[in-house]
Design a protein around this motif. Structure first.
Motif, PDB file in Angstrom:
ATOM      1  N   ASN A   1       2.060   1.352   5.121  1.00  0.00           N
ATOM      2  CA  ASN A   1       0.742   2.034   4.930  1.00  0.00           C
ATOM      3  C   ASN A   1      -0.095   2.246   5.940  1.00  0.00           C
ATOM      4  O   ASN A   1      -1.366   2.598   5.747  1.00  0.00           O
ATOM      5  CB  ASN A   1       0.375   1.737   3.681  1.00  0.00           C
ATOM      6  CG  ASN A   1       1.156   1.969   2.275  1.00  0.00           C
ATOM      7  OD1 ASN A   1       1.809   2.919   2.357  1.00  0.00           O
ATOM      8  ND2 ASN A   1       1.020   1.052   1.430  1.00  0.00           N
TER       9      ASN A   1
ATOM     10  N   ASN B   1      -2.153   5.385   6.451  1.00  0.00           N
ATOM     11  CA  ASN B   1      -3.216   5.475   5.674  1.00  0.00           C
ATOM     12  C   ASN B   1      -4.399   4.745   6.181  1.00  0.00           C
ATOM     13  O   ASN B   1      -4.131   3.704   6.260  1.00  0.00           O
ATOM     14  CB  ASN B   1      -2.844   5.485   4.261  1.00  0.00           C
ATOM     15  CG  ASN B   1      -1.642   6.199   3.882  1.00  0.00           C
ATOM     16  OD1 ASN B   1      -1.509   7.386   4.514  1.00  0.00           O
ATOM     17  ND2 ASN B   1      -1.104   5.967   2.650  1.00  0.00           N
TER      18      ASN B   1
ATOM     19  N   SER C   1       0.079  -4.164  -5.055  1.00  0.00           N
ATOM     20  CA  SER C   1       0.442  -5.106  -6.173  1.00  0.00           C
ATOM     21  C   SER C   1       1.615  -4.840  -7.094  1.00  0.00           C
ATOM     22  O   SER C   1       2.302  -5.729  -7.421  1.00  0.00           O
ATOM     23  CB  SER C   1      -0.578  -5.280  -7.174  1.00  0.00           C
ATOM     24  OG  SER C   1      -1.229  -4.220  -7.953  1.00  0.00           O
TER      25      SER C   1
ATOM     26  N   LYS D   1      -6.948   4.439   4.057  1.00  0.00           N
ATOM     27  CA  LYS D   1      -7.479   3.689   2.710  1.00  0.00           C
ATOM     28  C   LYS D   1      -6.093   3.255   1.908  1.00  0.00           C
ATOM     29  O   LYS D   1      -5.172   4.162   1.750  1.00  0.00           O
ATOM     30  CB  LYS D   1      -7.963   4.791   2.045  1.00  0.00           C
ATOM     31  CG  LYS D   1      -8.339   4.212   0.307  1.00  0.00           C
ATOM     32  CD  LYS D   1      -9.432   3.359   0.577  1.00  0.00           C
ATOM     33  CE  LYS D   1     -10.091   2.939  -0.788  1.00  0.00           C
ATOM     34  NZ  LYS D   1     -10.583   1.729  -0.964  1.00  0.00           N
ATOM     35  N   LEU D   2      -6.001   1.921   1.961  1.00  0.00           N
ATOM     36  CA  LEU D   2      -4.715   1.185   1.371  1.00  0.00           C
ATOM     37  C   LEU D   2      -5.192   1.547  -0.190  1.00  0.00           C
ATOM     38  O   LEU D   2      -6.021   1.122  -0.520  1.00  0.00           O
ATOM     39  CB  LEU D   2      -4.580  -0.118   1.884  1.00  0.00           C
ATOM     40  CG  LEU D   2      -3.926   0.005   3.258  1.00  0.00           C
ATOM     41  CD1 LEU D   2      -4.066  -1.794   3.705  1.00  0.00           C
ATOM     42  CD2 LEU D   2      -2.757   0.266   3.461  1.00  0.00           C
ATOM     43  N   ASN D   3      -4.008   1.659  -0.945  1.00  0.00           N
ATOM     44  CA  ASN D   3      -4.109   1.503  -2.615  1.00  0.00           C
ATOM     45  C   ASN D   3      -3.725   0.073  -2.866  1.00  0.00           C
ATOM     46  O   ASN D   3      -2.462  -0.217  -2.745  1.00  0.00           O
ATOM     47  CB  ASN D   3      -3.177   2.740  -2.820  1.00  0.00           C
ATOM     48  CG  ASN D   3      -3.398   3.070  -4.440  1.00  0.00           C
ATOM     49  OD1 ASN D   3      -3.920   1.949  -4.900  1.00  0.00           O
ATOM     50  ND2 ASN D   3      -2.956   3.829  -5.067  1.00  0.00           N
ATOM     51  N   ASN D   4      -4.320  -0.629  -3.393  1.00  0.00           N
ATOM     52  CA  ASN D   4      -4.281  -1.992  -3.741  1.00  0.00           C
ATOM     53  C   ASN D   4      -3.388  -1.988  -4.914  1.00  0.00           C
ATOM     54  O   ASN D   4      -2.520  -2.979  -5.116  1.00  0.00           O
ATOM     55  CB  ASN D   4      -5.840  -2.694  -4.109  1.00  0.00           C
ATOM     56  CG  ASN D   4      -6.416  -2.981  -2.804  1.00  0.00           C
ATOM     57  OD1 ASN D   4      -5.917  -2.818  -1.465  1.00  0.00           O
ATOM     58  ND2 ASN D   4      -7.511  -3.207  -2.993  1.00  0.00           N
ATOM     59  N   THR D   5      -3.380  -1.105  -5.830  1.00  0.00           N
ATOM     60  CA  THR D   5      -2.738  -1.089  -6.977  1.00  0.00           C
ATOM     61  C   THR D   5      -1.047  -0.911  -6.670  1.00  0.00           C
ATOM     62  O   THR D   5      -0.115  -1.379  -7.133  1.00  0.00           O
ATOM     63  CB  THR D   5      -3.212   0.147  -8.043  1.00  0.00           C
ATOM     64  OG1 THR D   5      -4.714   0.197  -8.283  1.00  0.00           O
ATOM     65  CG2 THR D   5      -2.267   0.090  -9.221  1.00  0.00           C
ATOM     66  N   HIS D   6      -1.005   0.046  -5.669  1.00  0.00           N
ATOM     67  CA  HIS D   6       0.512   0.119  -5.130  1.00  0.00           C
ATOM     68  C   HIS D   6       1.030  -1.128  -4.493  1.00  0.00           C
ATOM     69  O   HIS D   6       2.182  -1.346  -4.735  1.00  0.00           O
ATOM     70  CB  HIS D   6       0.279   1.229  -4.183  1.00  0.00           C
ATOM     71  CG  HIS D   6       1.793   1.610  -3.598  1.00  0.00           C
ATOM     72  ND1 HIS D   6       2.778   2.268  -4.074  1.00  0.00           N
ATOM     73  CD2 HIS D   6       2.151   1.285  -2.267  1.00  0.00           C
ATOM     74  CE1 HIS D   6       3.793   2.388  -3.554  1.00  0.00           C
ATOM     75  NE2 HIS D   6       3.476   2.130  -2.292  1.00  0.00           N
TER      76      HIS D   6
END
Length: 164
Positions: free
Chosen positions: A86, A89, A98, A91-96
């Protein structure tokens, strides 16, 4: 199987033994207690050194762990691979992140893994022995832990009808 003596009988025997000059020690009363927790198995020093080298190489700060070194290495390498994939990007998606770590450990080590990823969070968790790691990497903190799974036993509807 012998029947345990009553307190009065035990005291009487002790008094008789003292008068004869014989010392008799009575067994203490039995108490119900939990067994002592299992002692942690120390990891081999070469595994610790290898894990430390990997952590330095991948820019990881291991904060706390109750997990075998091989599992720690797996979660660190997987988290680094996710962060590198990632990288394009901003902005990393923390939900993705985890979700991917949780699914990886569910598939490899069985169900009931939980993962929290973020820059600022607090937690207090109860985990299964050998199933906890907390580390930071690139301004993100990762908490991965396993809980105990117990099967749910449901009563059948027929039994519920007859019991009422």
């Amino acid at each position: 199987m012998e029947r345990p003596d009553s307190d009065n009988e035990r005291r009487r025997r002790l008094a008789i033994a003292k008068n004869k000059g014989v010392v008799v020690q009575c067994a203490p009363r039995r108490m119900l207690a939990l067994p002592p927790p299992p002692l942690p198995v120390p990891a081999h020093p070469s595994n610790q050194a290898k894990l430390a080298a990997i952590a330095v190489d991948l820019n990881v700060r291991l904060r706390s762990a109750d997990m075998p070194p091989s599992m720690q290495e797996r979660v660190i390498r997987h988290a680094r691979a996710l962060l590198d994939s990632n990288a394009d990007n901003k902005k990393l998606n923390n939900t993705h992140l985890s979700l991917c770590l949780k699914k990886e450990f569910d598939a490899v080590y069985g169900p009931a893994w939980h993962c929290i990823v973020g820059k600022s969070f607090g937690s207090f968790v109860t985990h299964s022995s050998g199933g906890f790691v907390y580390f930071s990497m690139d301004k993100l903190c990762f908490l991965l832990f396993k809980t105990e799974v117990r099967p749910v036993v449901k009563k059948s509807p027929l039994l519920l009808q007859f019991n009422t």
